[in-house]
Scaffold this active site. Sequence first.
Site, PDB file in Angstrom:
ATOM      1  N   THR A 186      -5.572   1.481   1.298  1.00 10.00           N
ATOM      2  CA  THR A 186      -4.239   1.689   0.751  1.00 10.00           C
ATOM      3  C   THR A 186      -4.289   1.248  -0.706  1.00 10.00           C
ATOM      4  O   THR A 186      -5.058   0.366  -1.069  1.00 10.00           O
ATOM      5  CB  THR A 186      -3.169   0.847   1.469  1.00 10.00           C
ATOM      6  OG1 THR A 186      -3.402  -0.518   1.159  1.00 10.00           O
ATOM      7  CG2 THR A 186      -3.205   1.051   2.958  1.00 10.00           C
ATOM      8  N   GLU A 331      -1.799   3.841   6.916  1.00 16.11           N
ATOM      9  CA  GLU A 331      -1.951   3.192   8.223  1.00 16.11           C
ATOM     10  C   GLU A 331      -1.520   4.089   9.381  1.00 16.11           C
ATOM     11  O   GLU A 331      -1.786   3.775  10.537  1.00 16.11           O
ATOM     12  CB  GLU A 331      -1.114   1.903   8.266  1.00 16.11           C
ATOM     13  CG  GLU A 331      -1.646   0.756   7.424  1.00 16.11           C
ATOM     14  CD  GLU A 331      -1.129   0.769   5.994  1.00 16.11           C
ATOM     15  OE1 GLU A 331      -0.750   1.861   5.510  1.00 16.11           O
ATOM     16  OE2 GLU A 331      -1.104  -0.305   5.356  1.00 16.11           O
ATOM     17  N   LYS A 440      19.074  -6.071  -3.842  1.00 14.44           N
ATOM     18  CA  LYS A 440      19.941  -6.968  -3.068  1.00 14.44           C
ATOM     19  C   LYS A 440      21.077  -7.422  -3.962  1.00 14.44           C
ATOM     20  O   LYS A 440      20.901  -8.220  -4.862  1.00 14.44           O
ATOM     21  CB  LYS A 440      19.130  -8.148  -2.538  1.00 14.44           C
ATOM     22  CG  LYS A 440      17.998  -7.657  -1.640  1.00 14.44           C
ATOM     23  CD  LYS A 440      17.385  -8.731  -0.788  1.00 14.44           C
ATOM     24  CE  LYS A 440      16.409  -8.129   0.188  1.00 14.44           C
ATOM     25  NZ  LYS A 440      15.028  -8.034  -0.300  1.00 14.44           N
ATOM     26  N   TRP A 445      22.609  -4.468   0.625  1.00 17.01           N
ATOM     27  CA  TRP A 445      21.468  -3.733   0.107  1.00 17.01           C
ATOM     28  C   TRP A 445      21.915  -2.432  -0.558  1.00 17.01           C
ATOM     29  O   TRP A 445      22.772  -1.724  -0.030  1.00 17.01           O
ATOM     30  CB  TRP A 445      20.503  -3.392   1.239  1.00 17.01           C
ATOM     31  CG  TRP A 445      19.748  -4.561   1.758  1.00 17.01           C
ATOM     32  CD1 TRP A 445      19.786  -5.850   1.288  1.00 17.01           C
ATOM     33  CD2 TRP A 445      18.839  -4.561   2.853  1.00 17.01           C
ATOM     34  NE1 TRP A 445      18.960  -6.648   2.023  1.00 17.01           N
ATOM     35  CE2 TRP A 445      18.361  -5.878   2.992  1.00 17.01           C
ATOM     36  CE3 TRP A 445      18.350  -3.586   3.723  1.00 17.01           C
ATOM     37  CZ2 TRP A 445      17.435  -6.246   3.967  1.00 17.01           C
ATOM     38  CZ3 TRP A 445      17.438  -3.941   4.692  1.00 17.01           C
ATOM     39  CH2 TRP A 445      16.986  -5.260   4.820  1.00 17.01           C
TER      40      TRP A 445
HETATM   41  P1  ADP Z   1       0.203   3.373  -1.015  1.00 12.10           P
HETATM   42  O1  ADP Z   1       1.139   2.232  -0.869  1.00 12.10           O
HETATM   43  O2  ADP Z   1      -1.193   3.000  -1.055  1.00 12.10           O
HETATM   44  O3  ADP Z   1       0.651   4.440  -1.965  1.00 12.10           O
HETATM   45  P2  ADP Z   1       0.622   5.140   1.165  1.00 12.10           P
HETATM   46  O4  ADP Z   1       0.271   6.388   0.492  1.00 12.10           O
HETATM   47  O5  ADP Z   1       0.153   4.895   2.513  1.00 12.10           O
HETATM   48  O6  ADP Z   1       0.102   3.973   0.379  1.00 12.10           O
HETATM   49  O7  ADP Z   1       2.179   4.919   1.019  1.00 12.10           O
HETATM   50  C1  ADP Z   1       3.037   4.768   2.096  1.00 12.10           C
HETATM   51  C2  ADP Z   1       4.427   4.509   1.624  1.00 12.10           C
HETATM   52  O8  ADP Z   1       4.931   5.566   0.828  1.00 12.10           O
HETATM   53  C3  ADP Z   1       5.426   4.400   2.734  1.00 12.10           C
HETATM   54  O9  ADP Z   1       5.383   3.141   3.332  1.00 12.10           O
HETATM   55  C4  ADP Z   1       6.726   4.692   2.025  1.00 12.10           C
HETATM   56  O10 ADP Z   1       7.234   3.550   1.373  1.00 12.10           O
HETATM   57  C5  ADP Z   1       6.334   5.673   0.983  1.00 12.10           C
HETATM   58  N1  ADP Z   1       6.679   7.035   1.427  1.00 12.10           N
HETATM   59  C6  ADP Z   1       5.878   7.960   1.963  1.00 12.10           C
HETATM   60  N2  ADP Z   1       6.546   9.097   2.211  1.00 12.10           N
HETATM   61  C7  ADP Z   1       7.824   8.893   1.828  1.00 12.10           C
HETATM   62  C8  ADP Z   1       9.022   9.680   1.836  1.00 12.10           C
HETATM   63  N3  ADP Z   1       9.041  10.928   2.256  1.00 12.10           N
HETATM   64  N4  ADP Z   1      10.149   9.102   1.386  1.00 12.10           N
HETATM   65  C9  ADP Z   1      10.167   7.838   0.941  1.00 12.10           C
HETATM   66  N5  ADP Z   1       9.078   7.056   0.898  1.00 12.10           N
HETATM   67  C10 ADP Z   1       7.917   7.566   1.329  1.00 12.10           C
END
Ligand code: ADP
Length: 542
Positions: A186, A331, A440, A445
Site C-alpha cells: 500500500t 488489502e 471534526k 463530522w
Molecule cells: P493507498 O492508500 O495506498 O492509495 P489504496 O489504493 O488501497 O491504497 O487506497 C484505498 C483507499 O482509497 C480506501 O481506503 C479509500 O479511502 C480510498 N478509496 C478507494 N476508492 C474510493 C472511492 N470510490 N471513493 C472514496 N474513496 C475511495
Amino acid sequence: MLGLMQDWPLLLHRIIDHAAIQHGTREVVSRAVEDGSLRRTTYARVRQRSLQVAKRLGREGIALGDRVATLAWNSDRHLELWYGISGIGAITHTVNPRLFPEQIAGIIDHAGDRILFLDLTFVAMVEQIQDKLPSVERYIILTDAFHMPDTTLKGAVPYEDWLAEADDDFAWAEVDENTAAGLCYTSGTTGGPKGVLYSHRSNVLHALAVAAPDFMGLSSRDTVMPVVPLFHANSWSLAYSAPMTGAKLVMPGAKLDGPSLHALLEGESVTMTAAVPTVWLGLLQHLEATGGTLTSLKRVVIGGSACPRAMTEAFERKYGVTVSHAWGMTEMSPLGSFCSVKPVYEHLEGEALYDLKVKQGHPPFTVEFRITDDAGKDQPWDGQTFGRLKARGPAVAKAYFRREDEPILDEHGFFDTGDVATLDAAGYMQITDRSKDVIKSGGEWISSIDLENLAIGHPDVAEAAVIGVAHPKWDERPLLVIVPKPGKTPGKDEMLAFMTGKIAKWWLPDDVVLVEAIPHTATGKIQKTKLREMFRDYRLPG
Ligand code: ADP
C-alpha cells in the site's frame, strides 16, 4: 461426510489456460514503451510466452515462494510475466514506479526480490538506487536488443533475448491454492511498508466475483482497457478477469494522457475501461477542448478515490457512457463495492439517480461489510449514521507480509478499512471520508468528500480538495482548496453561493483558496497529508 466432487485447485495459470483454449485468437494490444507504436498478440501467444517465462525463471534458480519484482507499465509483456512468475510457484511483486526512489528501494528490500523486470522508463532511476537493492541478483529490461540502452544494472539483458533462451515446454507448478502468488504494497505514507500478499485462491475468487454483471460486468464480446496499472492492486483484477472471460485487452503502456487514451478508446473500439478520477479528468478535458466523442465505449469504472458527481454526469449525459463507481483498497484485492442499480432503486431517475451514483455501492459475493462506532458496536444501516467500515471475505487481507504477528482483524474477523462510511437498508455503502481526513467540527463530522464533490461541479473548477484547519472554537473547520480551470478565478463568495442550499449550512467551508496544483499520491489520489502540511500555518479569516 465429504462431497464427491473433483479437487481442482484455484490456481492462476488456469485462467490463462482457459483464455488460450477458449479465446485463443482474442487480441492483447499494447502501446509499446519504446516508441508508442501498437504491438498485437493473442491469448494463445501470451500463454506460450508465460510458459517460456516460467521455464526461463527456473533456470535462474527461481523457485516456490521467491519474490520476483516488476516495475512496469501495462503491457502484454507485463501480463505474461504475471502468469509466468506465479506459474512456477513464485510471487509477482508489482512495484509502483510513482513512489519516491527511496520508497521503491525500501519495499524491494523489504520484499527480498531476487530479479527485477523493468521498463526502459525506469532504468535511470533504478541505476541510482541499485546499491540499496542487495537482494536483487539481476535486472531484465523489458525490451529487445535493438532498443537496449547502455546500463550499469547488474546482469542486465533485453527481455526478448532472455526469454528466447527457453522454449514453452513447461508444466505449470501444481501448488496448493493457498500458495502466495502476488505481493503489492500500500502506498501508505506512515508506519513502514505494508505488503499485501495475495494467494492463487484469493485472486481467482476475486476475479470470478467481480467479473459478474453487477460489478465489472465482463463478457467475451467486450474490449477492456485497464488504464489502472497492474501495480495498482492487480489493475483491479482486470488482468485476471479479462482473460477469464475472453475479453480483448488493450494495454495503454506509459501514455495515460487524454489524447493518447482517446486514440486507443476509439482506435481499438474499447467497450469498457477503468481508472482513478484524475485520469478521467484528463480525458474529459481533452474531449471538451477538441469536441471529441466516445463512439464505442459503454462503461467506465471509476474508483480509487471518490468519483465526483460532475464526472459521472459528464460521462453519462454528454458521452452516453455508463459510470460504475467502485470502492476498494489494496488489502481487498482490491474491489469491495460497485454502484450498480439494484431493483429496489430501478425507479430512480434524473437527480435522484445521480444521488445514488455518487455512492460507492454494494459488495459482490465474497465481501461482507459492517460499520461500527469506535468501541466496535454495530451502527444502523440507515444511510445516515457514519461508522468505521469493516470488511471480511476470502480476498481480504488477514495480516501484512513480514508483519504476520501484528493482528489487523477484529474479534469477528473483520478488517478495519480506515474509511468512515454509511450503509443503507439496501446494502449501499457511501464513504464519508478516510478516518484521518474527516473534519471534526464542534464534535460533529463533516465529510471532505461531499464538499469536494460539490465544489468540482462549479464550471470554473478543475480540481478541488477540502481539509480541516484548526479553529479555536470548533476544533476544526473546512478549507476549500481549488485548482481553477485555465483563465478562470472563481471567488470565495461565488463558490459559497454555489454550494449554499446543497449541504447543511454549518458544513460550508470557512475559506476558499486558489492554487496552481494539488499534490497527488503515487496512486493518483489527493495527498491530504501534504496539503495539510502546506496549510499548517494557515489562519482562517475572522
Ligand atoms: P493507498 O492508500 O495506498 O492509495 P489504496 O489504493 O488501497 O491504497 O487506497 C484505498 C483507499 O482509497 C480506501 O481506503 C479509500 O479511502 C480510498 N478509496 C478507494 N476508492 C474510493 C472511492 N470510490 N471513493 C472514496 N474513496 C475511495
